[in-house]
Write a protein that holds these residues in place. Sequence first.
Motif, PDB file in Angstrom:
ATOM      1  N   ILE A 139       0.844  -1.203   0.000  1.00 49.13           N
ATOM      2  CA  ILE A 139       0.000   0.000   0.000  1.00 49.13           C
ATOM      3  C   ILE A 139       0.880   1.254   0.000  1.00 49.13           C
ATOM      4  O   ILE A 139       0.608   2.214  -0.734  1.00 49.13           O
ATOM      5  CB  ILE A 139      -0.952  -0.014   1.221  1.00 49.13           C
ATOM      6  N   ILE A 140       1.933   1.244   0.793  1.00 50.16           N
ATOM      7  CA  ILE A 140       2.812   2.419   0.876  1.00 50.16           C
ATOM      8  C   ILE A 140       3.558   2.634  -0.430  1.00 50.16           C
ATOM      9  O   ILE A 140       3.644   3.763  -0.931  1.00 50.16           O
ATOM     10  CB  ILE A 140       3.768   2.281   2.079  1.00 50.16           C
ATOM     11  N   VAL A 141       4.102   1.577  -1.016  1.00 50.78           N
ATOM     12  CA  VAL A 141       4.811   1.715  -2.298  1.00 50.78           C
ATOM     13  C   VAL A 141       3.863   2.218  -3.368  1.00 50.78           C
ATOM     14  O   VAL A 141       4.196   3.117  -4.138  1.00 50.78           O
ATOM     15  CB  VAL A 141       5.469   0.381  -2.728  1.00 50.78           C
ATOM     16  N   GLN A 142       2.659   1.645  -3.413  1.00 50.74           N
ATOM     17  CA  GLN A 142       1.692   2.106  -4.418  1.00 50.74           C
ATOM     18  C   GLN A 142       1.348   3.571  -4.207  1.00 50.74           C
ATOM     19  O   GLN A 142       1.286   4.345  -5.160  1.00 50.74           O
ATOM     20  CB  GLN A 142       0.427   1.240  -4.366  1.00 50.74           C
ATOM     21  N   SER A 143       1.139   3.957  -2.976  1.00 54.62           N
ATOM     22  CA  SER A 143       0.753   5.326  -2.676  1.00 54.62           C
ATOM     23  C   SER A 143       1.849   6.317  -3.058  1.00 54.62           C
ATOM     24  O   SER A 143       1.594   7.306  -3.744  1.00 54.62           O
ATOM     25  CB  SER A 143       0.413   5.459  -1.190  1.00 54.62           C
ATOM     26  N   VAL A 144       3.080   6.044  -2.624  1.00 55.88           N
ATOM     27  CA  VAL A 144       4.168   7.001  -2.836  1.00 55.88           C
ATOM     28  C   VAL A 144       4.780   6.873  -4.223  1.00 55.88           C
ATOM     29  O   VAL A 144       4.905   7.860  -4.953  1.00 55.88           O
ATOM     30  CB  VAL A 144       5.257   6.834  -1.741  1.00 55.88           C
ATOM     31  N   SER A 145       5.146   5.661  -4.612  1.00 54.29           N
ATOM     32  CA  SER A 145       5.906   5.477  -5.851  1.00 54.29           C
ATOM     33  C   SER A 145       5.041   5.364  -7.088  1.00 54.29           C
ATOM     34  O   SER A 145       5.471   5.762  -8.172  1.00 54.29           O
ATOM     35  CB  SER A 145       6.787   4.233  -5.736  1.00 54.29           C
ATOM     36  N   VAL A 146       3.838   4.811  -6.968  1.00 52.79           N
ATOM     37  CA  VAL A 146       2.991   4.625  -8.150  1.00 52.79           C
ATOM     38  C   VAL A 146       1.996   5.771  -8.294  1.00 52.79           C
ATOM     39  O   VAL A 146       1.883   6.380  -9.364  1.00 52.79           O
ATOM     40  CB  VAL A 146       2.271   3.255  -8.100  1.00 52.79           C
ATOM     41  N   GLU A 147       1.285   6.087  -7.210  1.00 48.70           N
ATOM     42  CA  GLU A 147       0.245   7.115  -7.280  1.00 48.70           C
ATOM     43  C   GLU A 147       0.776   8.521  -7.073  1.00 48.70           C
ATOM     44  O   GLU A 147       0.094   9.495  -7.334  1.00 48.70           O
ATOM     45  CB  GLU A 147      -0.851   6.800  -6.259  1.00 48.70           C
ATOM     46  N   GLY A 148       1.992   8.654  -6.545  1.00 49.57           N
ATOM     47  CA  GLY A 148       2.616   9.957  -6.416  1.00 49.57           C
ATOM     48  C   GLY A 148       2.269  10.759  -5.179  1.00 49.57           C
ATOM     49  O   GLY A 148       2.557  11.958  -5.097  1.00 49.57           O
ATOM     50  N   TYR A 149       1.655  10.119  -4.179  1.00 47.16           N
ATOM     51  CA  TYR A 149       1.370  10.838  -2.937  1.00 47.16           C
ATOM     52  C   TYR A 149       2.677  11.050  -2.170  1.00 47.16           C
ATOM     53  O   TYR A 149       3.610  10.264  -2.267  1.00 47.16           O
ATOM     54  CB  TYR A 149       0.395  10.045  -2.053  1.00 47.16           C
ATOM     55  N   SER A 150       2.728  12.124  -1.383  1.00 46.34           N
ATOM     56  CA  SER A 150       3.910  12.365  -0.552  1.00 46.34           C
ATOM     57  C   SER A 150       3.873  11.436   0.655  1.00 46.34           C
ATOM     58  O   SER A 150       2.838  10.839   0.965  1.00 46.34           O
ATOM     59  CB  SER A 150       3.933  13.819  -0.077  1.00 46.34           C
ATOM     60  N   ALA A 151       4.995  11.347   1.333  1.00 46.01           N
ATOM     61  CA  ALA A 151       5.057  10.530   2.547  1.00 46.01           C
ATOM     62  C   ALA A 151       4.085  11.079   3.589  1.00 46.01           C
ATOM     63  O   ALA A 151       3.435  10.322   4.314  1.00 46.01           O
ATOM     64  CB  ALA A 151       6.477  10.497   3.088  1.00 46.01           C
ATOM     65  N   ARG A 152       3.977  12.408   3.681  1.00 43.79           N
ATOM     66  CA  ARG A 152       3.052  13.030   4.636  1.00 43.79           C
ATOM     67  C   ARG A 152       1.603  12.655   4.317  1.00 43.79           C
ATOM     68  O   ARG A 152       0.831  12.300   5.197  1.00 43.79           O
ATOM     69  CB  ARG A 152       3.240  14.558   4.592  1.00 43.79           C
ATOM     70  N   GLU A 153       1.207  12.749   3.025  1.00 42.84           N
ATOM     71  CA  GLU A 153      -0.158  12.412   2.627  1.00 42.84           C
ATOM     72  C   GLU A 153      -0.449  10.933   2.885  1.00 42.84           C
ATOM     73  O   GLU A 153      -1.525  10.575   3.356  1.00 42.84           O
ATOM     74  CB  GLU A 153      -0.364  12.736   1.141  1.00 42.84           C
ATOM     75  N   THR A 154       0.525  10.103   2.582  1.00 43.17           N
ATOM     76  CA  THR A 154       0.364   8.665   2.807  1.00 43.17           C
ATOM     77  C   THR A 154       0.227   8.382   4.297  1.00 43.17           C
ATOM     78  O   THR A 154      -0.616   7.576   4.708  1.00 43.17           O
ATOM     79  CB  THR A 154       1.554   7.894   2.204  1.00 43.17           C
ATOM     80  N   ALA A 155       1.035   9.036   5.102  1.00 41.19           N
ATOM     81  CA  ALA A 155       0.960   8.854   6.555  1.00 41.19           C
ATOM     82  C   ALA A 155      -0.431   9.245   7.065  1.00 41.19           C
ATOM     83  O   ALA A 155      -1.017   8.530   7.884  1.00 41.19           O
ATOM     84  CB  ALA A 155       2.041   9.681   7.252  1.00 41.19           C
ATOM     85  N   ASP A 156      -0.940  10.355   6.583  1.00 39.32           N
ATOM     86  CA  ASP A 156      -2.267  10.798   7.004  1.00 39.32           C
ATOM     87  C   ASP A 156      -3.344   9.792   6.597  1.00 39.32           C
ATOM     88  O   ASP A 156      -4.240   9.481   7.381  1.00 39.32           O
ATOM     89  CB  ASP A 156      -2.595  12.174   6.411  1.00 39.32           C
ATOM     90  N   ARG A 157      -3.241   9.278   5.367  1.00 40.70           N
ATOM     91  CA  ARG A 157      -4.228   8.305   4.871  1.00 40.70           C
ATOM     92  C   ARG A 157      -4.196   7.005   5.653  1.00 40.70           C
ATOM     93  O   ARG A 157      -5.222   6.376   5.867  1.00 40.70           O
ATOM     94  CB  ARG A 157      -3.992   8.015   3.386  1.00 40.70           C
TER      95      ARG A 157
END
Length: 185
Positions: A139-157
């Motif tokens: 989920i984290i790899v997809q969020s940050v590396s594939v979907e382009g979310y920042s680490a902060r946005e991913t952390a919040d999600r």
Amino acid sequence: MDNASREEQWAMWMRAATSGDSCAYRLFLKSILPHVRAMALRRCESCNASLSDAEDVVQEALLTIHLKRGTWDPSRPIRPWISAIIRNKLIDTLRRRGRHTCVPIDDVIDVLESEGPSSDLQHRDIARLLAKLKEQQRIIVQSVSVEGYSARETADRLNMTEAGVRVALHRALKALAALQHGREA
């Protein structure tokens, strides 16, 4: 309350705590926490250590104060004893860290991004490798590396800390590299 009277209050609570007064011990710990945190932050800042290193120093110092409280000499000032523990925990933290340089992923994300369209074969390979990761890592790899979310946005999600997301991402990318080269992570 000035520093001298604050230090005398700490010493009084510590004396009571070493005699078995748990209430005095709680008051002591609660009262010294801002001092310990401020000193750890100041010392970490002067050594170019991170805020997370400072928080590690705070936690380790409090644990050491708890474990070594019997070593404090009640006839001596308590502040230098606390300061020495903080200094020693900072040294331990810096030794563990070594000479590693930490670069925030946001500083190099542009370098990591794909520069061109990828083929369907690459997408299938990526999906196959991602499927081998643990669910949270995937989920984290997809969020940050594939979907382009920042680490902060991913952390919040994901209701995580930003540092936790970065650590999990680093570990997941390391596992993916091992999988890519035919080694199981």
